[in-house]
Structure formats: C-alpha cells, structure tokens
Design an enzyme around this catalytic site. Structure first.
Site, PDB file in Angstrom:
ATOM      1  N   LYS A 191      -6.053 101.362 -39.610  1.00 62.67           N
ATOM      2  CA  LYS A 191      -6.206 101.948 -38.277  1.00 62.67           C
ATOM      3  C   LYS A 191      -6.112 103.471 -38.353  1.00 62.67           C
ATOM      4  CE  LYS A 191      -4.440  99.223 -34.535  1.00 62.67           C
ATOM      5  NZ  LYS A 191      -3.195  98.890 -33.828  1.00 62.67           N
TER       6      LYS A 191
HETATM    7  C1  E4P Z   1      -3.403  96.946 -30.913  1.00 67.86           C
HETATM    8  O1  E4P Z   1      -4.070  97.223 -31.873  1.00 67.86           O
HETATM    9  C2  E4P Z   1      -2.764  97.970 -30.049  1.00 67.86           C
HETATM   10  O2  E4P Z   1      -1.984  98.835 -30.807  1.00 67.86           O
HETATM   11  C3  E4P Z   1      -1.963  97.291 -28.972  1.00 67.86           C
HETATM   12  O3  E4P Z   1      -2.747  96.273 -28.388  1.00 67.86           O
HETATM   13  C4  E4P Z   1      -1.410  98.235 -27.921  1.00 67.86           C
HETATM   14  O4  E4P Z   1      -0.842  97.486 -26.887  1.00 67.86           O
HETATM   15  P1  E4P Z   1       0.150  98.121 -25.795  1.00 67.86           P
HETATM   16  O5  E4P Z   1      -0.630  99.026 -24.908  1.00 67.86           O
HETATM   17  O6  E4P Z   1       0.696  96.939 -25.052  1.00 67.86           O
HETATM   18  O7  E4P Z   1       1.204  98.860 -26.557  1.00 67.86           O
END
Ligand code: E4P
Length: 218
Positions: free
Chosen positions: A83
């Site tokens: 990522k």
């Molecule tokens: C996934 O890759 C993201 O980091 C995650 O869905 C973020 O979710 P949140 O907004 O609930 O922290």
C-alpha cells in the site's frame, strides 16, 4: 465481487477462511496497532492463512522510502500487495514498485481524479474510502460509481477495492455499483449472513420438526 477482510486479527481471518468466503485481507497501521504485535510477523501469519492478496501499508512519505519498505514487505510472501498513499511521491513509488513486479494498492483515495491518476501510475488496486466520505457529509458510495465509469471508459485494468466500509448497506451499494472488491471489518462480514426472517424460518422449521417427533411417538 470479491470479499476481503479489513483486519489484522488472526482469529477473525481464520473464522472467515474456515467458512470459505475470504478472498483477501487489507491491513493498515491502525489495524496493526489494535493488535499490538510486530507488523511483519503478523503479515507472515496472515499470508500463511489467506491465499488471496494481503495488503501491507508503507509509512514513508517519500517514494524511495515507500519502495524500500515495499520491497521488504514483498519478501514476506508472494501474495503481499504494497500500500502506498495517494500523493505524487506515492504514485512515483507505485510506478517503481509495479515496474519491479510488486503489486500496489493505492490507499486514501477520496476522489475520482485521484483514482484516475492511480490507474495511470499502474496501481493493481485502488482504495476509495467510503465511510470517511460519509463522515464528512458526502455520499461515499457515489465515488465507486464514478471510478467504475472512468475505468470502463478507458479500459483501465486497476481493480476498485471499496474500503472504509462501515455497514452492510455499503457492501450492497458498492456491489451494485460494480466495485471489484469490498474490504470490511469482521463485524460487517458477520452481519452479511443475517436476516431476521432466516432466524424466524430456522426456528419455525425446528419447532415443526420437534412437533413431528412427538406426533410419531404417539
Ligand atoms: C483499508 O484498506 C483501509 O485502510 C480501511 O478500510 C480504512 O477504514 P476506516 O476508515 O474504517 O479506518
């Protein structure tokens, strides 16, 4: 649509893999912090349980740092996806990692234009954050519709991974809008199975089965 778990909790991942519906996992520093364990060790354990893509998030702010971290993550297992954040440096890192054969997930995407740039940089996954847009009064799921249209217009191969999913309605909406993947907390995953009429129906069938047994004994 593929279903990913948005968690670093091994027990949750094992439960979903045991059911047989878990196409991948996404993690981020917040999720890892919740577990309080070493990131790389946790990723290695997750990759030993899940066959599909497992996203690992870099924390550097410059491209060189992201690439360095990404290459380290990629050594953990074949199914690691790195990522990077949606910034100019992130997109530079996306191109470099992609060129070296490492798959990238571009995260923290909040607009269709950002998703367009990520696709042009060759990202494998793009992560639009639905719930966080809802939090600021926007309709998060609309972003999925926009990105789908842009990617289809130009034949971009990047996969739309709907992230920051907060409830089952989000899951249904992103599925209807053509997201390739939805990643969700285990709580939402569990709720997907539920319906009051399913519970009512099971109770009715069991009650009638018991009644039949009593009748047969008479
Ligand atoms: C996934 O890759 C993201 O980091 C995650 O869905 C973020 O979710 P949140 O907004 O609930 O922290």
């Amino acid at each position: 649509m593929k279903i990913f778990l948005d968690t670093a909790n091994l027990a949750e991942i094992k439960k979903a893999v045991d059911i047989g519906i878990c196409d991948g996992v996404t993690t981020n520093p917040t999720l890892i912090m919740k577990e309080g364990k070493d990131y790389k060790k946790t990723l290695k354990e997750i990759c030993s349980i899940v066959k599909g893509p497992v996203s690992a998030e870099t924390v550097s702010l410059n491209a060189e740092g992201m690439v360095r971290e990404g290459k380290e993550f990629a050594k953990i297992a074949k199914n690691i996806v790195v990522k990077v954040t949606m910034t100019p440096e992130g997109m530079k890192a996306c191109r470099m990692l992609t060129k070296s054969g490492i798959k990238v997930n571009t995260t923290l995407v909040f607009s269709a234009n950002q998703a367009l740039l990520a696709a042009k940089a060759g990202t494998y996954l793009v992560s639009p954050f639905i719930g966080r847009l809802d939090d600021i009064g926007e309709k998060g799921t609309e972003l999925i519709r926009e990105i789908r249209q842009i990617y289809d217009n130009y034949g971009f191969k990047s996969l739309i991974l709907a992230a920051s999913i907060r409830n089952v309605e989000h899951v249904k909406e992103v599925a209807m809008m053509g997201a390739d993947i939805a990643t969700m907390p285990f709580k939402v995953y569990e709720q997907l199975f539920n319906h009051a009429l399913t519970d009512k129906g099971i109770k009715m069938f069991l009650d009638d089965w018991q009644k039949l047994q009593k009748q047969l004994k008479k």
